[in-house]
Scaffold this active site. Structure first.
Site, mmCIF file in Angstrom:
data_model
loop_
_atom_site.group_PDB
_atom_site.id
_atom_site.type_symbol
_atom_site.label_atom_id
_atom_site.label_comp_id
_atom_site.label_asym_id
_atom_site.label_seq_id
_atom_site.Cartn_x
_atom_site.Cartn_y
_atom_site.Cartn_z
ATOM 1 N N ASP A 46 1.065 -0.948 -0.397
ATOM 2 C CA ASP A 46 -0.272 0.229 -0.354
ATOM 3 C C ASP A 46 0.750 1.066 -0.099
ATOM 4 O O ASP A 46 2.255 0.825 -0.039
ATOM 5 C CB ASP A 46 -1.030 0.062 0.850
ATOM 6 N N LYS A 68 -3.899 2.659 -3.232
ATOM 7 C CA LYS A 68 -5.020 3.745 -2.281
ATOM 8 C C LYS A 68 -4.895 4.241 -1.401
ATOM 9 O O LYS A 68 -3.711 3.888 -0.697
ATOM 10 C CB LYS A 68 -6.115 2.894 -1.471
ATOM 11 N N MET A 180 -7.543 9.080 10.053
ATOM 12 C CA MET A 180 -7.741 9.106 9.006
ATOM 13 C C MET A 180 -8.863 10.640 9.223
ATOM 14 O O MET A 180 -10.092 10.134 8.154
ATOM 15 C CB MET A 180 -8.799 7.901 7.904
HETATM 16 N N1 SAH Z 1 -3.739 -0.475 8.766
HETATM 17 C C1 SAH Z 1 -3.546 1.163 9.616
HETATM 18 C C2 SAH Z 1 -4.133 1.759 9.241
HETATM 19 C C3 SAH Z 1 -4.568 2.256 7.780
HETATM 20 S S1 SAH Z 1 -5.405 3.277 7.533
HETATM 21 C C4 SAH Z 1 -2.628 0.763 10.578
HETATM 22 O O1 SAH Z 1 -3.124 -0.275 12.094
HETATM 23 O O2 SAH Z 1 -1.460 1.968 10.776
HETATM 24 C C5 SAH Z 1 -4.024 4.953 7.062
HETATM 25 C C6 SAH Z 1 -4.661 5.621 8.456
HETATM 26 O O3 SAH Z 1 -3.644 5.519 9.269
HETATM 27 C C7 SAH Z 1 -4.135 6.924 7.837
HETATM 28 O O4 SAH Z 1 -5.000 8.016 7.214
HETATM 29 C C8 SAH Z 1 -3.601 7.640 9.376
HETATM 30 O O5 SAH Z 1 -4.058 8.006 10.201
HETATM 31 C C9 SAH Z 1 -2.804 5.982 9.762
HETATM 32 N N2 SAH Z 1 -1.712 5.738 9.304
HETATM 33 C C10 SAH Z 1 -0.624 5.088 8.579
HETATM 34 N N3 SAH Z 1 0.304 5.496 8.869
HETATM 35 C C11 SAH Z 1 0.515 6.625 9.673
HETATM 36 C C12 SAH Z 1 2.050 7.283 10.114
HETATM 37 N N4 SAH Z 1 2.854 6.986 9.174
HETATM 38 N N5 SAH Z 1 1.814 7.866 10.785
HETATM 39 C C13 SAH Z 1 1.176 9.083 11.103
HETATM 40 N N6 SAH Z 1 -0.705 7.939 10.360
HETATM 41 C C14 SAH Z 1 -0.138 7.008 9.970
#
Ligand code: SAH
Length: 264
Positions: A46, A68, A180
């Site tokens: 992703d 995505k 998000m």
């Molecule tokens: N499965 C992922 C979440 C996916 S949804 C998890 O467990 O982290 C995508 C959202 O995750 C982004 O919009 C943001 O809110 C958050 N996100 C993912 N990586 C991030 C990062 N390195 N720093 C801050 N927010 C992050």
């Protein structure tokens, strides 16, 4: 092969692994994730998967972007699942690499269901979810015994529709960790305040946690919409709302930097 490859099950041909890549820093990968990267034939990843993590893939592995991201053209989820199934049926070791934990707002459930329905043997490897990692590295415990006995992980993606009862979440008094949420922050903050959260409720916003783009903001809840409007808060971000966010002040002076430099 890695020095710790004996700790992971073999990655058999014709199988798929759904693996959490953590928030960015490769130091936060699991041993299973590292071993999967060293063995996979194809890695479908992703947008939020850090390039330093991808660079651990075996030489000769095919890296495919599943694409995505808000604002960019989205790959249809069904297409991604079909691609995983097709590659596994062709006999490849298929690594589906997802940011954070694959089962936390990652659509991992949909992909697991599609693989199961297609009869593809697969494995799920948890990852460090950004919502917890971003808090921890900046000195914010998700739970503090004297402060809260629950923590809420919530997506702000669907803030505009009625399926999310923000006021009820606010009334629990538990800290809310938002994923998000940047695009819908004004509506979310408004609804949380209508649910009873004070405008001065502490928050911590971590952008691109554990990557070289990382930035951190502490601000009262009521200030978040204008910070988002002004572009100070940007996606991807994790936003912690609640008393736990203020804990950072008590320990920040002695907190070592997260080690991003070392990991680059
Ligand atoms: N499965 C992922 C979440 C996916 S949804 C998890 O467990 O982290 C995508 C959202 O995750 C982004 O919009 C943001 O809110 C958050 N996100 C993912 N990586 C991030 C990062 N390195 N720093 C801050 N927010 C992050």
């Amino acid at each position: 092969m890695t020095a710790l490859s004996h700790l992971s099950p073999p990655f058999a041909s014709g199988t798929a692994w759904l693996v959490g890549a953590g928030p960015g820093d490769p130091g936060l990968l699991t041993v299973h994730a590292i071993n999967a990267l060293a063995a996979a034939d194809v890695v479908i990843y992703d947008a939020l998967v850090d390039r330093r993590v991808l660079s651990l893939a075996r030489d000769g592995a095919v890296l495919e972007h599943a694409g995505k991201r808000g604002g960019q053209r989205s790959a249809v989820q069904r297409d991604i699942s079909e691609r995983l199934i097709q590659l596994a049926r062709e006999g490849f070791r298929v690594l589906r690499l997802k940011g954070g934990d694959p089962f936390v707002f990652g659509r991992g459930g949909e992909e697991a269901l599609a693989l199961a329905q297609a009869g593809i043997p697969f494995r799920i490897i948890p990852g460090v979810s950004s919502g917890l990692a971003a808090l921890a590295i900046h000195g914010v415990p998700a739970t503090i015994r004297s402060t809260n006995h629950a923590v809420i992980l919530a997506t702000g993606h669907c803030a505009a529709d009625a399926s999310m009862d923000w006021a009820s979440l606010a009334r629990t008094g538990a800290p809310i960790v938002l994923y998000m949420a940047v695009a819908n922050l004004p509506a979310i903050v408004d609804a949380l305040m209508q649910g009873g959260l004070a405008g001065f409720t502490p928050t911590l916003v971590v952008h691109a946690a554990t990557t070289c783009e990382e930035s951190v903001i502490e601000a009262p809840l009521e200030c978040l919409p204008s910070l988002a409007d002004g572009g100070v808060i940007r996606s991807p971000a994790v936003i912690a709302v609640g008393a736990v966010a203020a804990f950072r002040a008590a320990i920040a002076n002695h907190l070592l930097a997260s080690g991003i430099e070392a990991a680059q």
